[in-house]
Design an enzyme around this catalytic site. Structure first.
Site, PDB file in Angstrom:
ATOM      1  N   GLN A 190       0.797  -1.214   0.000  1.00 55.66           N
ATOM      2  CA  GLN A 190       0.000   0.000   0.000  1.00 55.66           C
ATOM      3  C   GLN A 190       0.841   1.281   0.000  1.00 55.66           C
ATOM      4  O   GLN A 190       0.331   2.345  -0.326  1.00 55.66           O
ATOM      5  CB  GLN A 190      -0.957  -0.007   1.204  1.00 55.66           C
ATOM      6  CG  GLN A 190      -1.982  -1.121   1.092  1.00 55.66           C
ATOM      7  CD  GLN A 190      -2.931  -1.179   2.273  1.00 55.66           C
ATOM      8  OE1 GLN A 190      -2.697  -1.894   3.227  1.00 55.66           O
ATOM      9  NE2 GLN A 190      -4.015  -0.423   2.225  1.00 55.66           N
ATOM     10  N   HIS A 242       1.066  -9.191   4.582  1.00 57.03           N
ATOM     11  CA  HIS A 242      -0.102  -8.305   4.607  1.00 57.03           C
ATOM     12  C   HIS A 242      -0.771  -8.347   3.232  1.00 57.03           C
ATOM     13  O   HIS A 242      -0.470  -7.561   2.340  1.00 57.03           O
ATOM     14  CB  HIS A 242       0.318  -6.883   4.975  1.00 57.03           C
ATOM     15  CG  HIS A 242      -0.844  -5.990   5.337  1.00 57.03           C
ATOM     16  ND1 HIS A 242      -0.939  -5.324   6.540  1.00 57.03           N
ATOM     17  CD2 HIS A 242      -1.974  -5.669   4.665  1.00 57.03           C
ATOM     18  CE1 HIS A 242      -2.062  -4.632   6.574  1.00 57.03           C
ATOM     19  NE2 HIS A 242      -2.716  -4.820   5.434  1.00 57.03           N
ATOM     20  N   ASN A 270      -1.705 -10.837   8.314  1.00 57.14           N
ATOM     21  CA  ASN A 270      -2.702  -9.788   8.522  1.00 57.14           C
ATOM     22  C   ASN A 270      -4.073 -10.228   8.029  1.00 57.14           C
ATOM     23  O   ASN A 270      -4.218 -10.652   6.876  1.00 57.14           O
ATOM     24  CB  ASN A 270      -2.301  -8.534   7.748  1.00 57.14           C
ATOM     25  CG  ASN A 270      -3.312  -7.413   7.918  1.00 57.14           C
ATOM     26  OD1 ASN A 270      -3.400  -6.814   8.981  1.00 57.14           O
ATOM     27  ND2 ASN A 270      -4.104  -7.155   6.885  1.00 57.14           N
ATOM     28  N   GLU A 271      -5.049 -10.121   8.897  1.00 55.66           N
ATOM     29  CA  GLU A 271      -6.450 -10.395   8.555  1.00 55.66           C
ATOM     30  C   GLU A 271      -6.636 -11.662   7.734  1.00 55.66           C
ATOM     31  O   GLU A 271      -7.156 -11.617   6.610  1.00 55.66           O
ATOM     32  CB  GLU A 271      -7.084  -9.188   7.846  1.00 55.66           C
ATOM     33  CG  GLU A 271      -7.176  -7.972   8.752  1.00 55.66           C
ATOM     34  CD  GLU A 271      -8.052  -6.857   8.208  1.00 55.66           C
ATOM     35  OE1 GLU A 271      -8.422  -6.897   7.009  1.00 55.66           O
ATOM     36  OE2 GLU A 271      -8.370  -5.934   8.982  1.00 55.66           O
TER      37      GLU A 271
HETATM   38  C1  BGC Z   1      -6.353  -3.872   6.022  1.00 55.07           C
HETATM   39  C2  BGC Z   1      -5.691  -2.678   5.407  1.00 55.07           C
HETATM   40  C3  BGC Z   1      -6.745  -1.772   4.790  1.00 55.07           C
HETATM   41  C4  BGC Z   1      -7.667  -1.301   5.903  1.00 55.07           C
HETATM   42  C5  BGC Z   1      -8.766  -0.343   5.458  1.00 55.07           C
HETATM   43  C6  BGC Z   1      -7.648  -3.591   6.722  1.00 55.07           C
HETATM   44  O1  BGC Z   1      -8.583  -4.492   6.241  1.00 55.07           O
HETATM   45  O2  BGC Z   1      -5.468  -4.600   6.808  1.00 55.07           O
HETATM   46  O3  BGC Z   1      -4.763  -3.126   4.471  1.00 55.07           O
HETATM   47  O4  BGC Z   1      -6.218  -0.726   4.082  1.00 55.07           O
HETATM   48  O5  BGC Z   1      -8.284  -2.388   6.527  1.00 55.07           O
HETATM   49  O6  BGC Z   1      -9.636  -0.952   4.557  1.00 55.07           O
END
Ligand code: BGC
Length: 407
Positions: free
Chosen positions: A21, A115, A158-159
């Site tokens: 990002q 990520h 991440n997530e």
């Molecule tokens: C993610 C980020 C994303 C943010 C806002 C999260 O889901 O880890 O990469 O930019 O939320 O949408």
């Protein structure tokens, strides 16, 4: 009226970013390919992003000068392992320099290993569906440990719940859109990859390892608690459960989702929305922390993401005030919260578009000039004082719920 209470001692105050990002030029990922494919939902490619690959020193300096003491950033797997099994020593050195820059600025580095993006070769082999993906992620973790000798906090993935709730075919490239439903198979695979990674990191002896889960704050339409719990299990609770033996869990919170018999209930008309279209709901964070504590049984928590996409920085400050107030209440309620990392440090590439601006710092898209917003100084000031703001309950939160379920 805003009052405040002291945050716990040694509380981490910072901001978060992710490689794809902000770095720019991440050409060797599945996502870059998607950005250049015809007829997708992608509005614009990531391109040079914020050019943070070269300007990370300035980013870290701005964060530190504002008073923040922690920076979460991610390693870009596709740079470190550009071809299967082939490690770039120079790229490892690049991320090592980022860690060093944090250390010399008095900033705690919080390193995310993965990520959302995976290298193109991994993507072409099926992403998180590739037969050997657990071994590949273990290998990548082992490779990363070469530069983690003084890093305490490591987020493995991440997530994961966002990645595996995308499409069955290409979960690693379709971030942020089309949520067709949970995939128990992919969830189990990614959990296995996480556990393998934690085992490697624990071998170092000094790392606190965990992953970061997207908390949706599922609220039930009265009488539909069971529907809510079923909806939530593969989308969230399974991933929280996987953290029970970890050193910490990353809590990521932005919004709430009201669940009725047929799934999510649309927001009521007239609800304030953010630039991502989400309901303005700062109360989400406190609730996400409590839910995470309940499901994990009290694993220490670090807020690894929370923030708001808006062009109006006063709303960002208001949102974050509400979120931090909820965090303080969650601590009063017995939650063990070690820090707060705002999403995001910079206005960055929001997986398909630069329009939703989450940053504490604006970035000129032509010149890459960074312009701190008032919210950066405001958050840094709280960090210096180590204080959590407290605000009274917002009547709109309950009113918007009542209006949504009345439809
Ligand atoms: C993610 C980020 C994303 C943010 C806002 C999260 O889901 O880890 O990469 O930019 O939320 O949408």
């Amino acid at each position: 009226m805003t009052s405040s209470t002291p945050a716990p001692a040694h509380f981490l105050w910072g901001a978060a970013t992710a490689g794809h990002q902000i770095e720019g030029g991440n050409t060797n990922t599945g996502h870059w390919m998607l950005e250049h494919a015809p007829d997708t939902w992608v509005k614009e490619p990531s391109g040079d992003a914020c050019d943070s690959y070269h300007r990370y020193g300035e980013d870290i300096a701005l964060l530190a000068q504002a008073g923040l003491n922690a920076y979460r950033f991610s390693l870009e797997w596709s740079r470190i392992e550009p071809a299967k099994g082939e490690v770039s020593r120079a790229q490892l050195d690049h991320y090592r320099r980022m860690i060093d820059s944090c250390r010399s600025a008095g900033v705690e580095p919080i390193v995310t290993l993965q990520h959302f993006t995976v290298p193109l070769w991994q993507h072409q082999e099926g992403g998180w569906y590739a037969a050997d993906v657990v071994d590949r992620f273990r290998f990548f973790t082992e490779t990363a440990t070469r530069i983690l000798d003084d890093v305490t906090w490591v987020v493995t993935i991440n997530e994961p719940n966002m990645m595996v709730n995308q499409t069955e075919a290409r979960i690693d490239t379709e971030v942020g859109v089309n949520f067709p439903g949970p995939s128990p198979h992919a969830s189990q695979v990614i959990a296995e990859a996480h556990h393998a990674s934690v085992e490697v990191l624990r071998g170092l002896g000094h790392v606190r390892a965990g992953w970061s889960v997207a908390n949706q704050v599922y609220q039930a339409v009265p009488g539909h608690e069971k529907d809510r719990d079923e909806w939530a299990y593969w989308r969230e609770d399974f991933f929280l459960e996987q953290s029970r033996d970890d050193d910490f869990i990353g809590v990521q919170s932005y919004l709430r989702t009201i669940i009725g018999p047929d799934g999510p209930v649309p927001f009521a008309d007239g609800v304030e929305r953010t630039l991502t279209g989400w309901e303005y709901y700062p109360e989400a964070l406190g609730q996400a922390l409590r839910h995470t504590r309940d499901v994990t049984g009290g694993v220490p928590m670090l807020v690894t993401e929370n923030g708001m996409a808006t062009a109006d920085d006063t709303r960002r400050i208001a949102y974050t005030t509400g979120a931090l107030s909820g965090l303080g209440e969650a601590i009063d309620d017995g939650c063990d919260v070690r820090g707060y990392l705002h999403w995001s440090l910079l206005d960055n590439y929001e997986w398909g578009s630069y329009e939703p601006t989450f940053g504490l710092i604006a970035v000129d898209r032509e010149t890459f000039v960074r312009t701190p917003k008032p919210s950066l100084a405001w958050l840094g000031d709280l960090a210096r004082r180590n204080e959590l703001p407290r605000v009274p309950e917002r009547p709109e939160a309950a009113a918007n719920f009542a209006a949504a379920i009345a439809r």
